[in-house]
Motif scaffolding. Structure first.
Motif, PDB file in Angstrom:
ATOM      1  N   MET A  90      46.930  76.314  93.496  1.00 52.86           N
ATOM      2  CA  MET A  90      47.584  76.927  94.422  1.00 52.86           C
ATOM      3  C   MET A  90      48.397  77.984  94.049  1.00 52.86           C
ATOM      4  O   MET A  90      48.198  79.115  94.524  1.00 52.86           O
ATOM      5  CB  MET A  90      48.359  75.865  95.396  1.00 52.86           C
TER       6      MET A  90
ATOM      7  N   ASP B 257      50.962  75.226 105.955  1.00 53.95           N
ATOM      8  CA  ASP B 257      50.816  74.167 104.815  1.00 53.95           C
ATOM      9  C   ASP B 257      50.452  72.879 105.474  1.00 53.95           C
ATOM     10  O   ASP B 257      51.324  72.317 106.188  1.00 53.95           O
ATOM     11  CB  ASP B 257      52.162  74.063 104.017  1.00 53.95           C
TER      12      ASP B 257
ATOM     13  N   HIS C 292      54.285  72.780  98.245  1.00 56.87           N
ATOM     14  CA  HIS C 292      53.829  74.233  98.429  1.00 56.87           C
ATOM     15  C   HIS C 292      54.362  74.778  99.442  1.00 56.87           C
ATOM     16  O   HIS C 292      54.581  76.126  99.228  1.00 56.87           O
ATOM     17  CB  HIS C 292      52.199  73.931  98.887  1.00 56.87           C
TER      18      HIS C 292
END
Length: 162
Positions: free
Chosen positions: A1, A16, A24
């Motif tokens: 990512m 997310d 993340h």
């Protein structure tokens, strides 16, 4: 990512999806993106107390999609697959938006869980998703990885034209 985060346009919301503990969301917020972190349990994400991260607790596997009407500049999904709603994700992207998707793939059973085919991408499945929705594929992998543990994974970074 992290490799693909810079492809997401700076303005607008990043989703997310199935965010888990929010690693993340935290990373993207550090880059200055406003984040909507969604999962069934967002207790850990709420503890981050980051003004750029908004959390939403909801069941992503209901028949009715709980994020209907949401538009995003970016969508990040890792280690999660629920096929009945998979085709809704590209539709949520604004023009110029980016989908970053990474999860376990067919062949992962030899390394442990997940082993259930319902949670494993078929060969080329993310490429087919991109093709169905006219997304431009910026990067794609269907590979074995040994980090953080041995696994078969597919990764896609794709752009919605516009």
């Amino acid at each position: 990512m992290k490799r693909f985060a810079s492809q997401i346009p700076k303005e607008g919301l990043v989703l997310d999806l199935a965010c888990g503990g929010g690693r993340h969301a935290k990373y993207l917020a550090m880059l200055g993106y406003p984040i909507l972190a969604v999962d069934q349990d967002v207790t850990i994400v709420e503890q981050l107390k980051n003004p750029l991260i908004t959390s939403k607790a909801c069941n992503l596997e209901l028949e009715e999609w709980p994020l209907a009407g949401l538009e995003c500049e970016g969508i990040v999904v890792t280690n999660y697959l629920y096929r009945p709603h998979l085709d809704l994700l590209p539709k949520m992207l604004s023009k110029g938006g980016v989908l970053i998707y990474e999860t376990f793939a067919h062949g992962n059973a030899q390394f442990g869980k997940p082993a259930n085919p319902n949670f494993l991408l078929n060969s080329g499945e993310l490429l087919a998703l991109a093709a169905r929705h006219d997304l431009k594929v910026l990067a794609y992998e269907d590979i074995y990885t040994d980090e953080p543990k041995p696994a078969m994974v597919q990764r896609l970074c794709a752009l919605k034209a516009g």
